[in-house]
Design an enzyme around this catalytic site. Sequence first.
Site, PDB file in Angstrom:
ATOM      1  N   ASP A 292       0.828  -1.196   0.000  1.00 40.59           N
ATOM      2  CA  ASP A 292       0.000   0.000   0.000  1.00 40.59           C
ATOM      3  C   ASP A 292       0.878   1.268   0.000  1.00 40.59           C
ATOM      4  O   ASP A 292       0.604   2.233  -0.713  1.00 40.59           O
ATOM      5  CB  ASP A 292      -0.885  -0.067   1.245  1.00 40.59           C
ATOM      6  CG  ASP A 292      -1.985   0.941   1.184  1.00 40.59           C
ATOM      7  OD1 ASP A 292      -2.696   0.951   0.163  1.00 40.59           O
ATOM      8  OD2 ASP A 292      -2.110   1.746   2.128  1.00 40.59           O
TER       9      ASP A 292
ATOM     10  N   LYS B 105       1.387   4.464  -2.772  1.00 40.81           N
ATOM     11  CA  LYS B 105       1.283   5.884  -2.435  1.00 40.81           C
ATOM     12  C   LYS B 105       2.509   6.671  -2.883  1.00 40.81           C
ATOM     13  O   LYS B 105       2.384   7.740  -3.487  1.00 40.81           O
ATOM     14  CB  LYS B 105       1.071   6.043  -0.929  1.00 40.81           C
ATOM     15  CG  LYS B 105      -0.304   5.561  -0.486  1.00 40.81           C
ATOM     16  CD  LYS B 105      -0.444   5.633   1.012  1.00 40.81           C
ATOM     17  CE  LYS B 105      -1.839   5.201   1.440  1.00 40.81           C
ATOM     18  NZ  LYS B 105      -1.925   4.962   2.880  1.00 40.81           N
TER      19      LYS B 105
END
Length: 812
Positions: A677, A681
Amino acid sequence: MKVLKFGGSSVASAENIDKVVAIVKEKSEEGKLAVFVSALSGVTDKLIAAGKAASQGNEEYKDILNEIENRHLAEVRKLVPIANQSSVLSQVKKLLNDLENTCEGVFLIGELSAKTLDRIMSKGELLSSFIISEKMKAEGLNAVLKDSRELIKTDSNFGKAAVDFETTNLRSWQYFNQAADVTVLPGFVASNENGETTTMGRGGSDYSAAIVAGAINAEVLEIWTDVSGMMTADPRVVSQAYPIEKISYGEAFELSHFGAKVIYPPTIQPVLEKKIPVWVKNTFAPDDAGTLIHENGNGNDTIIKGISSINKIALLSLEGSGMVGVPGFSKRLFEALAREAVNVILITQSSSEHSICVAINEADIIKAKTAIDSEFAFEISVKKVDPLIIERELSIVALIGDKMKNHAGVSGKMFSALGRNGINIRAIAQGSSEKNISTVINEKDVKKGLNVLHEEFFEKPIKQLNLFITGAGNVGSKLLDQLKKQQRFLTEELRLNVRVVGLANSKKMIFNDEGICLENWKEQLSNGEPMSLTAFAKHARVKNMRNSVFVDNSASEDVAQVYKEYLKSSISVVTCNKIAAASEYQNYRSLKRAAMDHNVRFLFETNVGAGLPIIGTLNDMVRSGDRIRKIEAVLSGSLNFIFNNFKTGVSFEEIVRQAQTEGYTEPDPRIDLTGTDVKRKILILIRESGVAMEMDDITSDPFMPADCLEGSVDNFFEKLKEHKQVFDDLYTAASARGEKLKFVATYDNGKASVGLRSVAPDHPLYKLDGKDNIVLFTTDRYPDQPLIVKGAGAGADVTASGIFADIIKTVL
Ligand code: ADP
Ligand code: ASP
Ligand code: MG
């Protein structure tokens, strides 16, 4: 003397006729009146249908006549006192019998001439005027019925007869010299020199009233209808339209000529000559001010008075090298069209003289093509002129205003407003009077175009924002909550009317063009139709509303797949879903490109750090010419929670379990712990810095032993227990140096990595509580002390507010 005209809806029923009589009563106290009336609404259409059916040998014409008969007889019974009813009914029946005989004749010979159709159509007004005059008499008014066919004389162009003003003026003047208090007259009908009935074109009752007003030099002409005046746009298409207070004759003519049905265009001419003021008033709201049509707009008039449109337009383009510098080409073109009685609505010619473009009614295409092909047959055969190009399904949208000629920039504003909303302009013409700028656009864009222009020129600065929202879970429902609470503020402070026009979760979807009520959206949604991503997107595309935004609150791959389709339909996309922006670089670029090409926004601020202004800040720096040298960031709320709480006396396994139970991690915490994750980003931040990078280019340093990644989630926890020492060592080593463990994403000099770092107390990343995120940008302009954005980086409320801010950004 005043001349009043009541339209079809004003006399549609006994109840409405009562309103008409009340208005007439009041007005008649101030002086004599001539009162023109239309047929009961819908009757003219029915009469035409009956005539046509009869001419086709279709016996259904009798049913239509029956319907007409019943409607009129019922009105008489309601309006006229019993004592007078039988004589009135027998008169009405006489008119109806005549109608029936005519239709029977048509049925027998199987032919309907324009002359016979006029005779049929005239019955609508003859019936209504008779009934209304009887009602007025019954109400004690000194009322007389006068057949306008005896006053208004025309040529024999049945269906749209031209008035012989000399005779008409004389007859009207003589008659009204000694008229009763109230003279009721049928609108629309007239007669030729042989006394045969003619009509003056659909909507022509307005014209009848204006002709007589002009002839007798009336003090005023009042057009009583079902709206409170001439409005800034057609109220059926533009719900924000409002009545125009005052308008010049010229403007009123242009507006009606370009489609504002409220007045039949020829109406203006007879009153203009005598400078008779015209009021457009509402029978159903007689106290509303209405619109005054008069000689000149006053000094502080607005530049644009109204917007109107004509549908079913075709554009003919004649092009060819043989046209350049050859005089007489356009003359031949227009003469050819005139010979076939094709009405040219708009003309544009390019300055190179290489092409001429004319707009006509779609119904005239065949006539026009035949005429032009034969006129230019020779030039076409020797290739001096190309065969005629015909485009259909177009509309004209026109801006009207006397003052446009003195103001620069109106057309620019018009074109850019249309362009911003993805409306392609096919042709443009500015009338030589400069009262009018017309554009030809696709018919499917008309509603949107009218609303866009209305918003631009009249509602300013109130803007309508139309949202299509998918995802109504944690984040989605918070967003809807915030939208509901902010609605007033947005309207009052930002002049923004934000409406949710489409809403869906993974199971159901609902739509409402006027905006879904946000009080009980859950209940409405549970009763919605089954959700389909394709149907949802199609709905948004077909509705073609201005300032549309598709909002994705989901984390779904399937939803991310459809962004392009929205962008291509000029619909902005706002999303907290990271999948699209972190997909292959090519796809990310093409979405950004599509947004640019279609003048809309693709915004995903909440992809990184929830509501924190991280991407926005980065964009501002890059756009203003700064260069990003380095990014250091802690971007995972879940990992932050884990490493903030991992201390002596607590095992790593326990703390991960707690994070999982409290919902800080994904159900499989490895998605967080492996840094996937976080990689997404930092990838998005790198791309937004202007660097083309893929997920695989980002290295990650695993801190967990490899066997933790194998097998089920249960197995994972087992392995964490087994490897307790590995994690304890990581912690002890860091704390021995007085440092803290942080999961850090770094971009430096073209290289990116994510991994667990031990951070010293003087480092900005050291002090980071709870679920906070932090980003440090080192740039050319911030070379020594990085620019820092820090704060809560997770949570439904802050994510929703980030989405909210992006939504607003699409229009401000
Ligand atoms: P009447 O039967 O009274 O002659 P019409 O139906 O001919 O009335 O005209 C009134 C209608 O014109 C309104 O109900 C409205 O829907 C339509 N209309 C279209 N454009 C405009 C406009 N710019 N202003 C007002 N009304 C308009
Ligand atoms: N009744 C006619 C029509 O419907 C004329 C009018 O109403 O003005 O066209
Ligand atoms: Mg009308």
